[in-house]
Motif scaffolding. Structure first.
Motif, PDB file in Angstrom:
ATOM      1  N   ALA A 184       0.840  -1.202   0.000  1.00 47.67           N
ATOM      2  CA  ALA A 184       0.000   0.000   0.000  1.00 47.67           C
ATOM      3  C   ALA A 184       0.871   1.248   0.000  1.00 47.67           C
ATOM      4  O   ALA A 184       0.933   1.973   0.996  1.00 47.67           O
ATOM      5  CB  ALA A 184      -0.921  -0.012   1.227  1.00 47.67           C
ATOM      6  N   PRO A 185       1.551   1.540  -1.116  1.00 44.49           N
ATOM      7  CA  PRO A 185       2.354   2.757  -1.187  1.00 44.49           C
ATOM      8  C   PRO A 185       1.465   3.981  -1.354  1.00 44.49           C
ATOM      9  O   PRO A 185       0.314   3.874  -1.766  1.00 44.49           O
ATOM     10  CB  PRO A 185       3.207   2.525  -2.437  1.00 44.49           C
ATOM     11  N   GLY A 186       2.019   5.123  -1.030  1.00 43.03           N
ATOM     12  CA  GLY A 186       1.260   6.358  -1.222  1.00 43.03           C
ATOM     13  C   GLY A 186       1.545   7.368  -0.141  1.00 43.03           C
ATOM     14  O   GLY A 186       2.029   7.020   0.945  1.00 43.03           O
ATOM     15  N   PRO A 187       1.253   8.630  -0.402  1.00 40.77           N
ATOM     16  CA  PRO A 187       1.575   9.702   0.551  1.00 40.77           C
ATOM     17  C   PRO A 187       0.854   9.568   1.877  1.00 40.77           C
ATOM     18  O   PRO A 187       1.340  10.076   2.898  1.00 40.77           O
ATOM     19  CB  PRO A 187       1.148  10.979  -0.193  1.00 40.77           C
ATOM     20  N   GLN A 188      -0.289   8.888   1.912  1.00 35.65           N
ATOM     21  CA  GLN A 188      -1.015   8.732   3.176  1.00 35.65           C
ATOM     22  C   GLN A 188      -0.510   7.554   3.998  1.00 35.65           C
ATOM     23  O   GLN A 188      -0.981   7.327   5.108  1.00 35.65           O
ATOM     24  CB  GLN A 188      -2.514   8.546   2.890  1.00 35.65           C
ATOM     25  N   MET A 189       0.462   6.820   3.458  1.00 36.79           N
ATOM     26  CA  MET A 189       0.999   5.647   4.149  1.00 36.79           C
ATOM     27  C   MET A 189       2.486   5.798   4.472  1.00 36.79           C
ATOM     28  O   MET A 189       3.153   4.831   4.828  1.00 36.79           O
ATOM     29  CB  MET A 189       0.843   4.402   3.276  1.00 36.79           C
ATOM     30  N   ASN A 190       3.029   6.982   4.357  1.00 37.41           N
ATOM     31  CA  ASN A 190       4.471   7.170   4.462  1.00 37.41           C
ATOM     32  C   ASN A 190       5.045   6.812   5.825  1.00 37.41           C
ATOM     33  O   ASN A 190       6.124   6.225   5.925  1.00 37.41           O
ATOM     34  CB  ASN A 190       4.851   8.616   4.123  1.00 37.41           C
ATOM     35  N   ARG A 191       4.347   7.172   6.882  1.00 37.43           N
ATOM     36  CA  ARG A 191       4.924   7.003   8.223  1.00 37.43           C
ATOM     37  C   ARG A 191       4.938   5.548   8.673  1.00 37.43           C
ATOM     38  O   ARG A 191       5.882   5.094   9.315  1.00 37.43           O
ATOM     39  CB  ARG A 191       4.189   7.882   9.229  1.00 37.43           C
ATOM     40  N   TYR A 192       3.903   4.792   8.373  1.00 39.78           N
ATOM     41  CA  TYR A 192       3.857   3.384   8.764  1.00 39.78           C
ATOM     42  C   TYR A 192       4.371   2.467   7.653  1.00 39.78           C
ATOM     43  O   TYR A 192       4.692   1.317   7.903  1.00 39.78           O
ATOM     44  CB  TYR A 192       2.436   2.982   9.177  1.00 39.78           C
ATOM     45  N   GLY A 193       4.450   2.997   6.451  1.00 35.39           N
ATOM     46  CA  GLY A 193       5.015   2.247   5.345  1.00 35.39           C
ATOM     47  C   GLY A 193       3.994   1.419   4.596  1.00 35.39           C
ATOM     48  O   GLY A 193       2.909   1.127   5.088  1.00 35.39           O
ATOM     49  N   GLY A 194       4.363   1.037   3.363  1.00 31.20           N
ATOM     50  CA  GLY A 194       3.450   0.294   2.514  1.00 31.20           C
ATOM     51  C   GLY A 194       3.892  -1.110   2.168  1.00 31.20           C
ATOM     52  O   GLY A 194       3.145  -1.858   1.543  1.00 31.20           O
ATOM     53  N   ASN A 195       5.104  -1.524   2.579  1.00 34.01           N
ATOM     54  CA  ASN A 195       5.586  -2.860   2.259  1.00 34.01           C
ATOM     55  C   ASN A 195       4.934  -3.929   3.123  1.00 34.01           C
ATOM     56  O   ASN A 195       4.564  -3.680   4.275  1.00 34.01           O
ATOM     57  CB  ASN A 195       7.107  -2.937   2.415  1.00 34.01           C
ATOM     58  N   THR A 196       4.829  -5.139   2.558  1.00 31.43           N
ATOM     59  CA  THR A 196       4.200  -6.225   3.305  1.00 31.43           C
ATOM     60  C   THR A 196       5.219  -6.944   4.188  1.00 31.43           C
ATOM     61  O   THR A 196       6.422  -6.738   4.101  1.00 31.43           O
ATOM     62  CB  THR A 196       3.504  -7.221   2.363  1.00 31.43           C
ATOM     63  N   SER A 197       4.709  -7.859   4.986  1.00 29.02           N
ATOM     64  CA  SER A 197       5.369  -8.412   6.178  1.00 29.02           C
ATOM     65  C   SER A 197       6.812  -8.878   5.980  1.00 29.02           C
ATOM     66  O   SER A 197       7.098  -9.775   5.192  1.00 29.02           O
ATOM     67  CB  SER A 197       4.560  -9.588   6.698  1.00 29.02           C
ATOM     68  N   CYS A 198       7.712  -8.292   6.752  1.00 26.53           N
ATOM     69  CA  CYS A 198       9.108  -8.711   6.803  1.00 26.53           C
ATOM     70  C   CYS A 198       9.756  -8.091   8.033  1.00 26.53           C
ATOM     71  O   CYS A 198       9.711  -6.872   8.212  1.00 26.53           O
ATOM     72  CB  CYS A 198       9.864  -8.302   5.547  1.00 26.53           C
ATOM     73  N   VAL A 199      10.327  -8.939   8.883  1.00 29.04           N
ATOM     74  CA  VAL A 199      10.966  -8.483  10.116  1.00 29.04           C
ATOM     75  C   VAL A 199      12.336  -9.147  10.232  1.00 29.04           C
ATOM     76  O   VAL A 199      12.474 -10.355  10.019  1.00 29.04           O
ATOM     77  CB  VAL A 199      10.109  -8.833  11.353  1.00 29.04           C
ATOM     78  N   GLN A 200      13.339  -8.354  10.558  1.00 34.97           N
ATOM     79  CA  GLN A 200      14.711  -8.840  10.733  1.00 34.97           C
ATOM     80  C   GLN A 200      15.025  -8.928  12.219  1.00 34.97           C
ATOM     81  O   GLN A 200      14.803  -7.974  12.965  1.00 34.97           O
ATOM     82  CB  GLN A 200      15.679  -7.892  10.039  1.00 34.97           C
ATOM     83  N   VAL A 201      15.544 -10.070  12.648  1.00 33.53           N
ATOM     84  CA  VAL A 201      15.936 -10.271  14.044  1.00 33.53           C
ATOM     85  C   VAL A 201      17.436 -10.536  14.084  1.00 33.53           C
ATOM     86  O   VAL A 201      17.923 -11.472  13.436  1.00 33.53           O
ATOM     87  CB  VAL A 201      15.175 -11.458  14.677  1.00 33.53           C
ATOM     88  N   THR A 202      18.167  -9.722  14.819  1.00 31.71           N
ATOM     89  CA  THR A 202      19.605  -9.899  14.981  1.00 31.71           C
ATOM     90  C   THR A 202      19.882 -10.408  16.385  1.00 31.71           C
ATOM     91  O   THR A 202      19.509  -9.768  17.369  1.00 31.71           O
ATOM     92  CB  THR A 202      20.366  -8.588  14.731  1.00 31.71           C
ATOM     93  N   LEU A 203      20.514 -11.560  16.468  1.00 31.62           N
ATOM     94  CA  LEU A 203      20.792 -12.192  17.747  1.00 31.62           C
ATOM     95  C   LEU A 203      22.082 -11.643  18.346  1.00 31.62           C
ATOM     96  O   LEU A 203      22.874 -10.993  17.665  1.00 31.62           O
ATOM     97  CB  LEU A 203      20.896 -13.704  17.557  1.00 31.62           C
ATOM     98  N   ALA A 204      22.306 -11.933  19.628  1.00 32.66           N
ATOM     99  CA  ALA A 204      23.516 -11.472  20.299  1.00 32.66           C
ATOM    100  C   ALA A 204      24.769 -12.038  19.637  1.00 32.66           C
ATOM    101  O   ALA A 204      25.833 -11.412  19.655  1.00 32.66           O
ATOM    102  CB  ALA A 204      23.469 -11.865  21.776  1.00 32.66           C
ATOM    103  N   SER A 205      24.640 -13.209  19.032  1.00 36.45           N
ATOM    104  CA  SER A 205      25.766 -13.840  18.349  1.00 36.45           C
ATOM    105  C   SER A 205      26.134 -13.131  17.048  1.00 36.45           C
ATOM    106  O   SER A 205      27.175 -13.397  16.457  1.00 36.45           O
ATOM    107  CB  SER A 205      25.421 -15.300  18.036  1.00 36.45           C
ATOM    108  N   GLY A 206      25.244 -12.253  16.584  1.00 35.04           N
ATOM    109  CA  GLY A 206      25.427 -11.601  15.297  1.00 35.04           C
ATOM    110  C   GLY A 206      24.675 -12.289  14.187  1.00 35.04           C
ATOM    111  O   GLY A 206      24.529 -11.730  13.086  1.00 35.04           O
ATOM    112  N   ASP A 207      24.195 -13.495  14.427  1.00 34.78           N
ATOM    113  CA  ASP A 207      23.384 -14.193  13.434  1.00 34.78           C
ATOM    114  C   ASP A 207      22.055 -13.472  13.245  1.00 34.78           C
ATOM    115  O   ASP A 207      21.538 -12.837  14.183  1.00 34.78           O
ATOM    116  CB  ASP A 207      23.128 -15.633  13.885  1.00 34.78           C
ATOM    117  N   GLU A 208      21.509 -13.599  12.048  1.00 34.64           N
ATOM    118  CA  GLU A 208      20.264 -12.904  11.730  1.00 34.64           C
ATOM    119  C   GLU A 208      19.207 -13.878  11.221  1.00 34.64           C
ATOM    120  O   GLU A 208      19.521 -14.862  10.532  1.00 34.64           O
ATOM    121  CB  GLU A 208      20.519 -11.818  10.671  1.00 34.64           C
TER     122      GLU A 208
END
Length: 310
Positions: free
Chosen positions: A14-38
């Protein structure tokens, strides 16, 4: 444990000027562990930008909750897929219908894609999530089936005393009040119990939800009720509806915080996921148990320390 949100929308970008702050891309989350692994949770369109910064990562682990298009459509545009030195492992739900590779191959193949899975130059492997826990980079990973259309998983990542639970597509109530259900009848209860950070589906407002019962997503009231029942210490509202503008989500967030406070929790414990937000999750002391596993969050019983930017 560090977390970065690369996409927080559900259903369709959902791209567009009304979605700029929360973003328009669909689900993706990066987790970085203490070991440095992701670890990468889901491969929605947000994974494209994430992949641009992974040139120095030879081994990449992607954990898919399910194979709906909004959770895999970024794979075809994930830069490491086109590097011969990259080794990518994709974990996902098993299905009696076909292997994980075959099901993903339906998307990365003609006529939807100009290349086939087997033509990608990276070293690509597929694995059904084990029935028991397994380890990646020193963290313990657990996957359990949750209520959503099609084979769908939620994940719990535990590193030392810190735990993160990710359930982006989930309808634990199915029109039934969660407050009156025994824990064994609540989808995802054991997976999320006592999590320092719960990232959870909150696609609909409570006014919208009655028109979407059975669609596999939660109204914000059910999200709050689920988080309270499992004793989550922090809650990140996720999988925003593509029609919800920044202003609408501001209001949804404010309402959720007010309601959480009325339940005895700390209003700062509830946040709405924003694309680009970075969070640090740290463990805290045990939660206070209430009647029928209803956990009271508040007072000096602080949970994960979560700082956000972006």
């Amino acid at each position: 444990m560090k977390v970065k949100v690369w996409g927080a929308r559900g259903s369709v970008p959902a791209p567009g000027p009304q979605m700029n702050r929360y973003g328009g891309n669909t689900s993706c989350v990066q987790v970085t562990l203490a070991s440095g692994d992701e670890l990468i949770l889901d491969a929605g369109t947000g994974i494209r930008t994430l992949g641009l910064g992974l040139s120095e990562r030879p081994a990449i682990s992607i954990l898919l909750t399910h194979l709906h298009l909004d959770h895999i459509q970024g794979l075809m545009f994930f830069p490491p897929c086109f590097r011969s030195d990259a080794a990518i492992t994709i974990w996902g739900p098993a299905s009696p219908e076909a292997s994980l590779e075959a099901r993903i191959g339906r998307y990365i193949s003609a006529p939807l894609s100009p290349v086939e899975v087997r033509e990608l130059p990276c070293s690509l492997s597929f694995a059904d999530t084990p029935a028991s826990e397994w380890e990646i980079g020193g963290a313990v990973i657990r996957a359990e089936a949750v209520t959503h259309r099609g084979p769908t998983l939620g994940y719990r990542i535990t590193e030392g005393d810190t735990s993160l639970c990710y359930i982006p597509d989930h309808e634990p109530a199915l029109g039934t009040p969660l407050a009156g259900l025994e824990p064994e009848w609540i989808s995802g209860f054991d997976l999320a119990r006592g999590a320092d950070l719960l990232i959870h589906d909150s696609q609909y407002s409570d006014d919208e939800y009655p028109d979407h019962v059975g669609w596999g997503h939660s109204g914000v009231g059910d999200t709050l009720a689920f988080a309270r029942r499992v004793g989550a210490r922090r809650l990140l509202l996720f999988h925003h509806d593509p029609l919800h503008t920044d202003d609408f989500l501001d209001g949804l967030r404010a309402d959720a915080r007010e309601r959480w406070g009325a339940l005895g929790g700390e209003v700062e414990a509830v946040e709405a996921a924003r694309e680009g937000a970075e969070l640090t999750v740290e463990a805290a002391g045990p939660a206070v148990q209430g009647n029928r596993d209803l956990v009271r969050t508040g007072g000096t019983n602080r949970g994960a320390e979560v700082s956000t930017t972006g």
